[in-house]
Design a protein around this motif. Sequence first.
Motif, PDB file in Angstrom:
ATOM      1  N   LEU A   1      10.143   5.779   3.243  1.00 57.94           N
ATOM      2  CA  LEU A   1      10.509   4.442   3.718  1.00 57.94           C
ATOM      3  C   LEU A   1      11.578   4.537   4.806  1.00 57.94           C
ATOM      4  O   LEU A   1      11.525   3.820   5.811  1.00 57.94           O
ATOM      5  N   LEU A   2      12.541   5.442   4.612  1.00 58.40           N
ATOM      6  CA  LEU A   2      13.571   5.631   5.633  1.00 58.40           C
ATOM      7  C   LEU A   2      12.944   6.128   6.931  1.00 58.40           C
ATOM      8  O   LEU A   2      13.260   5.636   8.023  1.00 58.40           O
ATOM      9  N   TYR A   3      12.039   7.093   6.812  1.00 56.01           N
ATOM     10  CA  TYR A   3      11.333   7.611   7.988  1.00 56.01           C
ATOM     11  C   TYR A   3      10.533   6.496   8.663  1.00 56.01           C
ATOM     12  O   TYR A   3      10.589   6.313   9.880  1.00 56.01           O
TER      13      TYR A   3
ATOM     14  N   GLY B   1      10.623   8.964  -5.571  1.00 57.02           N
ATOM     15  CA  GLY B   1      11.599   9.717  -4.802  1.00 57.02           C
ATOM     16  C   GLY B   1      11.099  10.053  -3.412  1.00 57.02           C
ATOM     17  O   GLY B   1      11.825   9.920  -2.418  1.00 57.02           O
ATOM     18  N   LEU B   2       9.864  10.495  -3.314  1.00 58.37           N
ATOM     19  CA  LEU B   2       9.275  10.802  -2.017  1.00 58.37           C
ATOM     20  C   LEU B   2       9.111   9.533  -1.187  1.00 58.37           C
ATOM     21  O   LEU B   2       9.317   9.542   0.034  1.00 58.37           O
ATOM     22  N   LEU B   3       8.743   8.438  -1.835  1.00 61.92           N
ATOM     23  CA  LEU B   3       8.534   7.187  -1.108  1.00 61.92           C
ATOM     24  C   LEU B   3       9.849   6.626  -0.559  1.00 61.92           C
ATOM     25  O   LEU B   3       9.871   5.981   0.490  1.00 61.92           O
TER      26      LEU B   3
ATOM     27  N   ILE C   1       3.576  13.773  -6.006  1.00 63.63           N
ATOM     28  CA  ILE C   1       2.241  13.330  -5.589  1.00 63.63           C
ATOM     29  C   ILE C   1       2.351  12.001  -4.838  1.00 63.63           C
ATOM     30  O   ILE C   1       2.981  11.054  -5.317  1.00 63.63           O
ATOM     31  N   VAL C   2       1.743  11.928  -3.665  1.00 65.82           N
ATOM     32  CA  VAL C   2       1.598  10.662  -2.950  1.00 65.82           C
ATOM     33  C   VAL C   2       0.168  10.572  -2.450  1.00 65.82           C
ATOM     34  O   VAL C   2      -0.471  11.586  -2.158  1.00 65.82           O
ATOM     35  N   MET C   3      -0.347   9.363  -2.392  1.00 64.89           N
ATOM     36  CA  MET C   3      -1.691   9.162  -1.856  1.00 64.89           C
ATOM     37  C   MET C   3      -1.619   8.169  -0.700  1.00 64.89           C
ATOM     38  O   MET C   3      -0.809   7.239  -0.701  1.00 64.89           O
TER      39      MET C   3
ATOM     40  N   GLY D   1      -8.869   0.220  14.136  1.00 63.47           N
ATOM     41  CA  GLY D   1      -7.910  -0.337  15.087  1.00 63.47           C
ATOM     42  C   GLY D   1      -6.806  -1.169  14.457  1.00 63.47           C
ATOM     43  O   GLY D   1      -5.754  -1.367  15.077  1.00 63.47           O
ATOM     44  N   LEU D   2      -7.015  -1.655  13.223  1.00 62.90           N
ATOM     45  CA  LEU D   2      -5.975  -2.454  12.582  1.00 62.90           C
ATOM     46  C   LEU D   2      -4.776  -1.613  12.168  1.00 62.90           C
ATOM     47  O   LEU D   2      -3.661  -2.125  12.053  1.00 62.90           O
ATOM     48  N   ARG D   3      -4.976  -0.350  11.917  1.00 65.25           N
ATOM     49  CA  ARG D   3      -3.902   0.555  11.470  1.00 65.25           C
ATOM     50  C   ARG D   3      -3.212  -0.006  10.237  1.00 65.25           C
ATOM     51  O   ARG D   3      -1.984  -0.032  10.136  1.00 65.25           O
ATOM     52  N   SER D   4      -4.004  -0.474   9.296  1.00 66.84           N
ATOM     53  CA  SER D   4      -3.460  -1.087   8.082  1.00 66.84           C
ATOM     54  C   SER D   4      -3.752  -0.206   6.885  1.00 66.84           C
ATOM     55  O   SER D   4      -4.911   0.091   6.586  1.00 66.84           O
ATOM     56  N   GLY D   5      -2.700   0.215   6.184  1.00 60.41           N
ATOM     57  CA  GLY D   5      -2.895   1.066   5.023  1.00 60.41           C
ATOM     58  C   GLY D   5      -1.689   1.027   4.125  1.00 60.41           C
ATOM     59  O   GLY D   5      -0.782   0.204   4.300  1.00 60.41           O
ATOM     60  N   PHE D   6      -1.673   1.917   3.151  1.00 64.79           N
ATOM     61  CA  PHE D   6      -0.503   2.002   2.275  1.00 64.79           C
ATOM     62  C   PHE D   6      -0.385   3.399   1.686  1.00 64.79           C
ATOM     63  O   PHE D   6      -1.325   4.190   1.724  1.00 64.79           O
ATOM     64  N   VAL D   7       0.795   3.683   1.158  1.00 63.57           N
ATOM     65  CA  VAL D   7       1.054   4.942   0.487  1.00 63.57           C
ATOM     66  C   VAL D   7       1.649   4.614  -0.871  1.00 63.57           C
ATOM     67  O   VAL D   7       2.400   3.648  -1.017  1.00 63.57           O
ATOM     68  N   ALA D   8       1.282   5.386  -1.889  1.00 62.83           N
ATOM     69  CA  ALA D   8       1.788   5.149  -3.247  1.00 62.83           C
ATOM     70  C   ALA D   8       2.029   6.490  -3.923  1.00 62.83           C
ATOM     71  O   ALA D   8       1.472   7.511  -3.518  1.00 62.83           O
ATOM     72  N   GLY D   9       2.872   6.469  -4.960  1.00 65.38           N
ATOM     73  CA  GLY D   9       3.107   7.709  -5.696  1.00 65.38           C
ATOM     74  C   GLY D   9       4.550   7.909  -6.096  1.00 65.38           C
ATOM     75  O   GLY D   9       5.239   6.955  -6.495  1.00 65.38           O
ATOM     76  N   ASP D  10       5.022   9.139  -5.974  1.00 64.54           N
ATOM     77  CA  ASP D  10       6.359   9.560  -6.384  1.00 64.54           C
ATOM     78  C   ASP D  10       7.429   8.681  -5.727  1.00 64.54           C
ATOM     79  O   ASP D  10       7.577   8.656  -4.504  1.00 64.54           O
TER      80      ASP D  10
END
Length: 208
Positions: free
Chosen positions: A79-81, A73-75, A48-50, A62-71
Amino acid sequence: WAELFALQDRYGFVIASDECYSEIYFSGNKPIGGLQAAQQLRRSNKGIVMFTSLSKRSNVPGLRSGFVAGDAGLLKAFLLYRTYHGSAMSIPVQRASIAAWNDEAHVIENRRLYQEKFDKVLPILQTVFDVRLPDASFYIWLKVPDGDDLAFAKTLWQQAAIQVLPGRFLARDTEHGNPGAGYVRIALVADVETCVKAAQTIAALYRS
């Protein structure tokens, strides 16, 4: 969420939950996110990632500011991507982002303004069209009288300079039809006065 998790257990897919609209809701009915649901149902974050961003909560796409959180292993893979395919924000944008993420007062005011827009715009449109208050977000899904959403959008643009999005553009044609066909999506992102004026224009155009 319980049903979705059960399907995940059965088929092994990854849940990538887009929660950019999670802070635009009505009447105190705050939606629950994927990671929150997993915690309440005593599940781990595995698979699961959100994703979320400032774009909707603060009206700053326009700021393109966000985040991702969750698993984790997936993160790690994400991060590499991101390292090779992402781009760093400038210092001014980073500072603006920090200010926006740290302030909730403007988010509350943002929700209030959206509620006001719906309260004023829906009664106008409902005199002519089949339309109702959504559960959340800042969109109105208006059912087009003759079912031709593309022609409806063209008419509004050509005769009133009002932009709406044909529902068919947000889905695809299948053997069962296109679920968006016959509707247009109206985004209440302008100020209250502009939204009300647009609603009055649309209603008048189709009432005559």
